[in-house]
Write an enzyme that holds these catalytic residues in place. Structure first.
Site, PDB file in Angstrom:
ATOM      1  N   ARG A 185       0.855  -1.198   0.000  1.00 16.50           N
ATOM      2  CA  ARG A 185       0.000   0.000   0.000  1.00 16.50           C
ATOM      3  C   ARG A 185       0.880   1.233   0.000  1.00 16.50           C
ATOM      4  O   ARG A 185       1.715   1.405   0.896  1.00 16.50           O
ATOM      5  CB  ARG A 185      -0.933   0.032   1.213  1.00 16.50           C
ATOM      6  CG  ARG A 185      -2.078   1.066   1.068  1.00 16.50           C
ATOM      7  CD  ARG A 185      -2.884   1.226   2.348  1.00 16.50           C
ATOM      8  NE  ARG A 185      -2.111   1.930   3.356  1.00 16.50           N
ATOM      9  CZ  ARG A 185      -1.976   1.525   4.614  1.00 16.50           C
ATOM     10  NH1 ARG A 185      -2.532   0.406   5.018  1.00 16.50           N
ATOM     11  NH2 ARG A 185      -1.253   2.239   5.464  1.00 16.50           N
ATOM     12  N   GLU A 201       4.516   7.258   2.443  1.00 17.08           N
ATOM     13  CA  GLU A 201       5.342   6.069   2.679  1.00 17.08           C
ATOM     14  C   GLU A 201       4.841   4.924   1.822  1.00 17.08           C
ATOM     15  O   GLU A 201       3.727   4.969   1.272  1.00 17.08           O
ATOM     16  CB  GLU A 201       5.318   5.668   4.156  1.00 17.08           C
ATOM     17  CG  GLU A 201       3.952   5.264   4.665  1.00 17.08           C
ATOM     18  CD  GLU A 201       3.966   4.919   6.148  1.00 17.08           C
ATOM     19  OE1 GLU A 201       5.061   4.909   6.744  1.00 17.08           O
ATOM     20  OE2 GLU A 201       2.891   4.663   6.708  1.00 17.08           O
ATOM     21  N   ASN A 203       4.177   0.879   2.180  1.00 19.13           N
ATOM     22  CA  ASN A 203       4.042  -0.210   3.143  1.00 19.13           C
ATOM     23  C   ASN A 203       4.167  -1.552   2.429  1.00 19.13           C
ATOM     24  O   ASN A 203       3.436  -1.828   1.478  1.00 19.13           O
ATOM     25  CB  ASN A 203       2.672  -0.137   3.826  1.00 19.13           C
ATOM     26  CG  ASN A 203       2.444   1.181   4.541  1.00 19.13           C
ATOM     27  OD1 ASN A 203       2.867   1.363   5.666  1.00 19.13           O
ATOM     28  ND2 ASN A 203       1.790   2.122   3.864  1.00 19.13           N
ATOM     29  N   SER A 208      -2.833  -2.893   6.160  1.00 15.50           N
ATOM     30  CA  SER A 208      -4.136  -3.097   6.787  1.00 15.50           C
ATOM     31  C   SER A 208      -5.281  -2.440   6.030  1.00 15.50           C
ATOM     32  O   SER A 208      -5.081  -1.590   5.172  1.00 15.50           O
ATOM     33  CB  SER A 208      -4.104  -2.557   8.219  1.00 15.50           C
ATOM     34  OG  SER A 208      -3.805  -1.181   8.209  1.00 15.50           O
ATOM     35  N   LYS A 366      11.807   3.127   6.265  1.00 22.40           N
ATOM     36  CA  LYS A 366      11.892   4.559   5.942  1.00 22.40           C
ATOM     37  C   LYS A 366      13.245   4.897   5.311  1.00 22.40           C
ATOM     38  O   LYS A 366      13.333   5.737   4.422  1.00 22.40           O
ATOM     39  CB  LYS A 366      11.700   5.386   7.219  1.00 22.40           C
ATOM     40  CG  LYS A 366      10.411   5.109   7.974  1.00 22.40           C
ATOM     41  CD  LYS A 366       9.181   5.497   7.180  1.00 22.40           C
ATOM     42  CE  LYS A 366       7.924   5.415   8.033  1.00 22.40           C
ATOM     43  NZ  LYS A 366       7.593   4.041   8.464  1.00 22.40           N
ATOM     44  N   LYS A 420      11.113  11.016  11.139  1.00 22.08           N
ATOM     45  CA  LYS A 420      10.566   9.661  11.147  1.00 22.08           C
ATOM     46  C   LYS A 420      11.604   8.639  11.598  1.00 22.08           C
ATOM     47  O   LYS A 420      12.688   8.562  11.029  1.00 22.08           O
ATOM     48  CB  LYS A 420      10.087   9.277   9.737  1.00 22.08           C
ATOM     49  CG  LYS A 420       8.878  10.067   9.254  1.00 22.08           C
ATOM     50  CD  LYS A 420       8.347   9.490   7.953  1.00 22.08           C
ATOM     51  CE  LYS A 420       7.029  10.123   7.564  1.00 22.08           C
ATOM     52  NZ  LYS A 420       6.425   9.445   6.399  1.00 22.08           N
ATOM     53  N   GLU A 424       6.737   1.230  12.022  1.00 28.27           N
ATOM     54  CA  GLU A 424       5.471   1.177  11.317  1.00 28.27           C
ATOM     55  C   GLU A 424       4.340   1.177  12.344  1.00 28.27           C
ATOM     56  O   GLU A 424       4.542   0.881  13.514  1.00 28.27           O
ATOM     57  CB  GLU A 424       5.378  -0.102  10.459  1.00 28.27           C
ATOM     58  CG  GLU A 424       6.511  -0.276   9.468  1.00 28.27           C
ATOM     59  CD  GLU A 424       6.525   0.794   8.411  1.00 28.27           C
ATOM     60  OE1 GLU A 424       5.455   1.359   8.101  1.00 28.27           O
ATOM     61  OE2 GLU A 424       7.610   1.090   7.887  1.00 28.27           O
ATOM     62  N   GLY A 425       3.117   1.499  11.854  1.00 32.80           N
ATOM     63  CA  GLY A 425       1.946   1.315  12.699  1.00 32.80           C
ATOM     64  C   GLY A 425       1.329   2.586  13.257  1.00 32.80           C
ATOM     65  O   GLY A 425       0.319   2.531  13.929  1.00 32.80           O
ATOM     66  N   ARG A 507      -8.104   7.453   4.572  1.00 32.29           N
ATOM     67  CA  ARG A 507      -8.167   7.729   5.998  1.00 32.29           C
ATOM     68  C   ARG A 507      -8.254   9.233   6.208  1.00 32.29           C
ATOM     69  O   ARG A 507      -7.528   9.999   5.577  1.00 32.29           O
ATOM     70  CB  ARG A 507      -6.935   7.167   6.711  1.00 32.29           C
ATOM     71  CG  ARG A 507      -6.915   5.656   6.817  1.00 32.29           C
ATOM     72  CD  ARG A 507      -5.549   5.143   7.210  1.00 32.29           C
ATOM     73  NE  ARG A 507      -4.570   5.436   6.174  1.00 32.29           N
ATOM     74  CZ  ARG A 507      -3.281   5.166   6.273  1.00 32.29           C
ATOM     75  NH1 ARG A 507      -2.804   4.615   7.370  1.00 32.29           N
ATOM     76  NH2 ARG A 507      -2.453   5.440   5.284  1.00 32.29           N
TER      77      ARG A 507
END
Length: 533
Positions: A185, A201, A203, A208, A366, A420, A424-425, A507
């Site tokens: 993603r 970023e 992923n 998810s 990253k 950064k 992740e998350g 989102r």
């Protein structure tokens, strides 16, 4: 992962718009009667900027109560739709909600209406997906590049060091991964300063919300089919979103390439997972559409129940595993002991298809994102000049902390940057005062700790006035949005089986929040409605 979203509606920008969604709905006859006077008011619910939201499109005060009543009906209808269609997450208030399916459910946090998104940028984002898919695969094949690019990071970041250790072991034995599966993603924001689509970023592990993200698009289509005339919005302008079924199909096709009918797909999960229903949508699609069984195991269970046979076959709990799909393993908290690291290594040593393999996982760090943004690095992996130009066009400014001039600029103007770490998350990035103080401290220390971070240009999307629904409450706030484009890549030796864009995730978060993860508690799920602007 945590599943609650935005903080409680208490900021000065926020207005309670309907209270608890238990008030009686507006009768259909009443809705028809107020329709002409409310259309202008409803169109402003997702205005494209703060100014637009407060401009002449807002309905007169006399219509405010009617508009709130119709919003109440919409929000209640949406909450019912979520319950009937599985747009749900575990309830933090119930301690069993993350471990026992079907216990302690609440609707996932969502926006009441889709976000406006220009068609031209939507097309650009979709076209980038297969290019990024192939880029991940090519970079993953260059073990020396991954090891050298992350060599300094490993000295100050134990988690990255452990991942690199597993990767080095696979390199040492010349581990072959003929069948390579990636479910990715790539996340973007529209920058108002440059009017461009910029990547946040990429992923490559535990991407998810293909399940729940697909459902939000359907929810908004349902609402617009019912209220579209009032809203002045066309449900056909919401792009189809089949992320869940397309991800499941990619897992199935990888399973088919393994060529063993009794093998299963194993989903690696966290011991407590309130976002399990997003994952169960993939399990459901695999079984109902393709007849493939999926099992769910933690890394500790893999270590306890698993073994690798002499021919490389991975067997867990007596079952041969064809594909390992990671929805855990992306953060240090997923490895509380050596048991979990042993489970991860066992998987990597096997001949099961990994999604992602350890090398794909490392490509998503990253630091690698920052390395790929350097001049002439993309050319190492991509031959097509048109593809290189498209990739560079979406790259935001990315720098290592070795760049003294950039670090100085970030200390002087911290609001223009994001700091950064290799995590992740959601919930890990540093902004503003925290960014400045961290950079000053790191400069004084002058150690290898600088390598644990990258600096990124801060992106400034336009804010819009949005109705957000969380925990049965609808409230209004200024928000910004982030678009994630899902991609699937499957290759067996030289045969590319899949390289596609596979739906999207939108989102939306309150503009006063720096972080944007839904599972981490900072955002709501959303969809998009395409515009010609």
């Amino acid at each position: 992962m945590p599943s609650s979203c935005v903080s409680s509606p208490s900021s000065s920008h926020r207005h309670q718009c309907v209270g608890r969604l238990l008030a009686p709905p507006v009768p259909r006859a009443s809705l028809a009667a107020v329709r002409p006077s409310l259309r202008r008011s409803f169109v402003s619910l997702r205005a494209t900027s703060t100014e637009a939201a407060a401009g002449p499109d807002v309905a007169p005060t006399g219509d405010a109560g009617k508009a709130a009543a119709v919003r109440a009906e919409m929000a209640e209808a949406a909450a019912v739709w979520c319950a009937l269609h599985g747009l749900v997450v575990g309830d933090r208030a119930d301690p069993r909600s993350g471990t026992v399916p079907g216990v302690g459910l609440v609707h996932a946090p969502f926006s009441l209406l889709p976000a406006r998104f220009p068609s031209s940028f939507w097309k650009q984002a979709c076209e980038l997906a297969p290019i990024f898919n192939e880029l991940v695969d090519r970079v993953s094949l260059d073990g020396e590049f991954l090891q050298s690019s992350l060599s300094r990071t490993r000295q100050v970041d134990d988690f990255t060091a452990r991942l690199l250790e597993i990767h080095a072991k696979m390199m040492a034995v010349n581990k072959k991964e003929d069948i390579r599966l990636g479910l990715h993603r790539s996340d973007y924001m529209l920058d108002s300063e440059t009017n461009s689509l910029l990547q946040i970023e990429l992923n490559t592990i535990s991407t998810s919300f293909p399940g729940l993200g697909s459902l939000v698009s359907k929810l908004h289509r349902s609402l617009l089919n019912r209220y579209g005339e009032v809203l002045g919005l066309d449900s056909e302008r919401i792009p189809p979103n089949w992320a869940a079924s397309q991800f499941a199909e990619a897992l199935y096709k990888a399973w088919a390439e393994y060529h063993h009918d009794s093998a299963v797909v194993m989903m690696v999960v966290q011991p407590e997972e309130r976002n399990m229903y997003d994952q169960y949508w993939l399990v459901n699609h695999l079984k109902e559409s393709h007849g493939v069984t999926a099992i769910r195991k933690t890394l500790a269970q893999v270590e306890a129940e698993g073994q690798v046979l002499p021919d490389g076959t991975l067997v867990v709990d007596g079952r041969r595993v064809a594909v390992v799909y990671f929805r855990a393993g992306y953060a240090p908290n997923d490895y509380p002991s050596e048991v979990e690291w042993s489970g991860r290594l066992l998987i990597e040593e096997s001949s099961a298809i990994k999604c992602p393999s350890i090398s794909y996982h490392l490509v998503g760090t990253k630091k690698i994102q920052q390395e790929l943004a350097k001049p002439n690095v993309l050319e190492r992996f991509v031959d097509n000049k048109t593809h290189i130009a498209k990739l560079r066009k979406c790259f935001a400014g990315l720098w290592s902390l070795d760049n003294d001039e950039i670090v100085k600029s970030a200390i002087e103007k911290p609001d223009l940057f994001v700091l950064k770490p290799q995590r992740e998350g959601g919930g890990n990035n540093l902004y503003g005062h925290d960014l400045r103080e961290t950079l000053i401290r790191l400069q004084k220390e002058q150690g290898e700790a600088l390598a644990a971070y990258i600096l990124m240009q801060r992106i400034f999307p336009r804010a819009s006035l949005t109705q957000l629904v969380q925990g049965g409450v609808c409230f209004e706030d200024l928000t910004i949005s982030e678009l994630g484009i899902f991609g699937a890549y499957l290759r067996n030796k030289d045969n590319i089986v899949i390289n596609d864009q596979c739906g999207y995730l939108m989102r939306t978060k309150v503009s006063s929040s720096n972080e944007g993860g839904v599972a981490a508690g900072f955002a709501v799920l959303d969809s998009i409605i395409l515009t010609d602007e």
